[in-house]
Design a protein around this motif. Structure first.
Motif, PDB file in Angstrom:
ATOM      1  N   THR A 148     127.873   3.970  25.191  1.00 49.21           N
ATOM      2  CA  THR A 148     127.958   5.054  24.210  1.00 49.21           C
ATOM      3  C   THR A 148     127.456   4.644  22.823  1.00 49.21           C
ATOM      4  OG1 THR A 148     130.254   4.411  23.779  1.00 49.21           O
ATOM      5  CG2 THR A 148     129.883   6.184  25.361  1.00 49.21           C
ATOM      6  N   TYR A 149     127.112   3.369  22.648  1.00 50.21           N
ATOM      7  CA  TYR A 149     126.631   2.937  21.331  1.00 50.21           C
ATOM      8  C   TYR A 149     125.350   3.673  20.971  1.00 50.21           C
ATOM      9  CZ  TYR A 149     124.560   0.111  17.663  1.00 50.21           C
ATOM     10  OH  TYR A 149     123.967  -0.292  16.491  1.00 50.21           O
ATOM     11  N   GLY A 150     125.276   4.123  19.707  1.00 50.68           N
ATOM     12  CA  GLY A 150     124.109   4.904  19.302  1.00 50.68           C
ATOM     13  C   GLY A 150     123.544   4.522  17.951  1.00 50.68           C
ATOM     14  N   ASP A 151     123.303   3.243  17.733  1.00 51.56           N
ATOM     15  CA  ASP A 151     122.669   2.754  16.506  1.00 51.56           C
ATOM     16  C   ASP A 151     123.547   2.887  15.265  1.00 51.56           C
ATOM     17  OD1 ASP A 151     120.551   1.471  15.232  1.00 51.56           O
ATOM     18  OD2 ASP A 151     119.672   3.346  14.537  1.00 51.56           O
ATOM     19  N   ALA A 152     124.856   2.843  15.444  1.00 53.17           N
ATOM     20  CA  ALA A 152     125.760   2.832  14.291  1.00 53.17           C
ATOM     21  C   ALA A 152     125.770   1.432  13.676  1.00 53.17           C
ATOM     22  CB  ALA A 152     127.167   3.220  14.736  1.00 53.17           C
ATOM     23  N   PRO A 153     126.096   1.315  12.376  1.00 59.62           N
ATOM     24  CA  PRO A 153     126.208  -0.016  11.768  1.00 59.62           C
ATOM     25  C   PRO A 153     127.190  -0.889  12.543  1.00 59.62           C
ATOM     26  CG  PRO A 153     126.256   1.672  10.080  1.00 59.62           C
ATOM     27  CD  PRO A 153     126.328   2.391  11.396  1.00 59.62           C
ATOM     28  N   ILE A 154     126.788  -2.118  12.821  1.00 57.86           N
ATOM     29  CA  ILE A 154     127.633  -3.001  13.625  1.00 57.86           C
ATOM     30  C   ILE A 154     128.615  -3.782  12.749  1.00 57.86           C
ATOM     31  CG2 ILE A 154     127.599  -5.059  15.113  1.00 57.86           C
ATOM     32  CD1 ILE A 154     125.035  -3.983  16.343  1.00 57.86           C
ATOM     33  N   ALA A 155     128.156  -4.217  11.598  1.00 54.12           N
ATOM     34  CA  ALA A 155     129.004  -5.061  10.745  1.00 54.12           C
ATOM     35  C   ALA A 155     129.407  -4.341   9.466  1.00 54.12           C
ATOM     36  CB  ALA A 155     128.290  -6.367  10.429  1.00 54.12           C
ATOM     37  N   GLY A 156     129.695  -3.043   9.559  1.00 53.91           N
ATOM     38  CA  GLY A 156     130.231  -2.347   8.393  1.00 53.91           C
ATOM     39  C   GLY A 156     131.684  -2.747   8.220  1.00 53.91           C
ATOM     40  N   THR A 157     132.502  -2.322   9.171  1.00 54.79           N
ATOM     41  CA  THR A 157     133.894  -2.770   9.257  1.00 54.79           C
ATOM     42  C   THR A 157     134.048  -3.527  10.571  1.00 54.79           C
ATOM     43  OG1 THR A 157     134.748  -0.903   7.966  1.00 54.79           O
ATOM     44  CG2 THR A 157     136.309  -2.049   9.407  1.00 54.79           C
ATOM     45  N   VAL A 158     134.670  -4.703  10.504  1.00 53.27           N
ATOM     46  CA  VAL A 158     134.827  -5.561  11.678  1.00 53.27           C
ATOM     47  C   VAL A 158     136.307  -5.823  11.907  1.00 53.27           C
ATOM     48  CG1 VAL A 158     134.283  -7.789  12.723  1.00 53.27           C
ATOM     49  CG2 VAL A 158     132.612  -6.673  11.229  1.00 53.27           C
ATOM     50  N   VAL A 159     136.724  -5.737  13.171  1.00 56.76           N
ATOM     51  CA  VAL A 159     138.078  -6.127  13.569  1.00 56.76           C
ATOM     52  C   VAL A 159     137.972  -7.452  14.310  1.00 56.76           C
ATOM     53  CG1 VAL A 159     139.989  -5.602  15.129  1.00 56.76           C
ATOM     54  CG2 VAL A 159     139.047  -3.814  13.665  1.00 56.76           C
ATOM     55  N   ALA A 160     138.669  -8.470  13.803  1.00 57.80           N
ATOM     56  CA  ALA A 160     138.648  -9.799  14.416  1.00 57.80           C
ATOM     57  C   ALA A 160     140.044 -10.168  14.870  1.00 57.80           C
ATOM     58  CB  ALA A 160     138.124 -10.839  13.436  1.00 57.80           C
ATOM     59  N   GLY A 161     140.197 -10.454  16.154  1.00 63.03           N
ATOM     60  CA  GLY A 161     141.487 -10.856  16.675  1.00 63.03           C
ATOM     61  C   GLY A 161     141.760 -12.329  16.402  1.00 63.03           C
ATOM     62  N   ARG A 181     128.266 -10.238   6.077  1.00 60.32           N
ATOM     63  CA  ARG A 181     127.559  -9.022   5.709  1.00 60.32           C
ATOM     64  C   ARG A 181     128.451  -7.782   5.757  1.00 60.32           C
ATOM     65  NH1 ARG A 181     121.772  -8.563   6.608  1.00 60.32           N
ATOM     66  NH2 ARG A 181     120.806 -10.622   6.654  1.00 60.32           N
ATOM     67  N   ALA A 182     129.645  -7.941   6.287  1.00 60.34           N
ATOM     68  CA  ALA A 182     130.515  -6.790   6.503  1.00 60.34           C
ATOM     69  C   ALA A 182     131.061  -6.242   5.189  1.00 60.34           C
ATOM     70  CB  ALA A 182     131.670  -7.184   7.426  1.00 60.34           C
ATOM     71  N   GLY A 183     131.362  -4.952   5.210  1.00 66.00           N
ATOM     72  CA  GLY A 183     132.018  -4.347   4.058  1.00 66.00           C
ATOM     73  C   GLY A 183     133.502  -4.633   4.066  1.00 66.00           C
ATOM     74  N   SER A 184     134.066  -4.803   5.275  1.00 68.55           N
ATOM     75  CA  SER A 184     135.489  -5.077   5.417  1.00 68.55           C
ATOM     76  C   SER A 184     135.739  -5.772   6.744  1.00 68.55           C
ATOM     77  CB  SER A 184     136.288  -3.760   5.366  1.00 68.55           C
ATOM     78  OG  SER A 184     137.651  -3.972   5.654  1.00 68.55           O
ATOM     79  N   PRO A 217     134.901 -10.507   3.049  1.00 68.59           N
ATOM     80  CA  PRO A 217     135.924  -9.606   2.493  1.00 68.59           C
ATOM     81  C   PRO A 217     137.020  -9.342   3.523  1.00 68.59           C
ATOM     82  CG  PRO A 217     134.012  -8.331   3.174  1.00 68.59           C
ATOM     83  CD  PRO A 217     133.675  -9.773   3.430  1.00 68.59           C
ATOM     84  N   VAL A 218     138.014 -10.201   3.575  1.00 71.22           N
ATOM     85  CA  VAL A 218     138.975 -10.209   4.671  1.00 71.22           C
ATOM     86  C   VAL A 218     140.331  -9.637   4.260  1.00 71.22           C
ATOM     87  CG1 VAL A 218     139.648 -12.592   4.155  1.00 71.22           C
ATOM     88  CG2 VAL A 218     140.037 -11.655   6.454  1.00 71.22           C
ATOM     89  N   GLU A 219     140.944  -8.940   5.192  1.00 70.04           N
ATOM     90  CA  GLU A 219     142.296  -8.387   5.029  1.00 70.04           C
ATOM     91  C   GLU A 219     143.100  -8.761   6.270  1.00 70.04           C
ATOM     92  OE1 GLU A 219     144.537  -4.016   5.079  1.00 70.04           O
ATOM     93  OE2 GLU A 219     142.348  -4.147   5.151  1.00 70.04           O
TER      94      GLU A 219
END
Length: 279
Positions: A148-161, A181-184, A217-219
């Motif tokens: 279902t991926y359709g060329d959306a930004p990959i590293a805009g917001t990242v969730v890291a476990g 490169r991520a925004g968040s 930019p990590v939270e």
């Protein structure tokens, strides 16, 4: 840095989404994009063709397999150029997909595959379980892309476990070029109290500081929940509009993961966005 990306080319319906993701990353990182198509010719086929073994079944049509793989690579080259990739290579592997991709991934920074389909389609040439196999046995990170991926930004917001494991740390280190490169970046800890020996006095704080020194930019997000780790990461990704999930692959043995169900298996099956795995 990400400078060489290998993307699996098999001509399936899922190829467009993974190629789109690979091309986006290649353009953003000015990386060389390698399209790898396997003929599927195994050493057994070679032995049969050489006449060293009496063939118990009809011998494969090697010329036809090679012609099909070359056609797929020609289509890949055209599409990758259309997507704006500047440095492209088409590579024919005289192996089955699993062996060929394992070998090639040694000389790349990232391997891009598709999520297994919910059901094997008619004429599907790629074996199920390929992402899991390469994530476990490979030496490079694997990016698993949903259809279902359709060329959306990959590293805009990242969730890291983050669970304190060496696998999770390898995945996060492998993802650093993307995290920077991520925004968040949401560093998610699920029920960290159950693994106090792997965390400091404040779970997640030490790794967050490490990442911040790299300019990430990590939270830190601590989730105390009865839900599984995989389901929790998926939910946080959905809620935050993340374009990427980063996780360690197979913190337990693969047998235990697949029999009891584990975070890796759940993420491979359910991740709604590209998933970066490393073991």
């Amino acid at each position: 840095m990400i400078k060489t990306i290998v993307v699996h080319i098999d001509g399936s319906a899922r190829q467009d989404s993974r190629l789109c993701a690979a091309a986006r990353l290649a353009c953003e990182h000015e990386a060389h994009l390698v399209g790898s198509a396997s003929t599927g010719i195994s050493w057994v086929d070679v032995a049969l063709l050489a006449g060293s073994v009496e063939p118990p079944v009809p011998v494969v049509d090697v010329d036809a397999l090679r012609a099909t793989a070359r056609q797929r690579l020609e289509a890949f080259t055209t599409q990758a150029a259309r997507l704006g990739v500047a440095s492209i290579e088409a590579r024919l592997a005289e192996e089955d997909a699993a062996f060929g991709l394992l070998l090639q991934s040694r000389y790349a920074d990232l391997l891009v595959l598709s999520q297994d389909p919910a059901q094997a389609g008619k004429g599907e040439s790629t074996p199920r379980g390929l992402p899991a196999h390469l994530a476990l046995h490979g030496v490079r990170p694997v990016l698993v892309v949903p259809e279902t991926y359709g060329d959306a930004p990959i590293a805009g917001t990242v969730v890291a476990g983050w669970d304190g494991s060496s696998q999770a740390l390898r995945a996060i280190d492998a993802a650093l070029p993307l995290l920077c490169r991520a925004g968040s970046v949401k560093l998610v800890l699920v029920n960290p109290d159950t693994a106090t020996g792997l965390h400091g006095e404040e779970p997640g704080a030490d790794l967050a500081l490490y990442l911040a020194r790299h300019g990430v930019p990590v939270e830190v997000i601590v989730e105390r929940t009865s839900a599984t780790v995989g389901a929790t990461l998926v939910q946080v990704a959905r809620d935050s509009g993340a374009g990427l999930i980063v996780a360690g692959a197979y913190g337990h043995s693969r047998y235990r993961e697949w029999v009891l169900g584990g975070a890796t298996r759940e993420l491979l099956e359910r991740a709604p966005v590209p998933l970066l795995l490393a073991h």
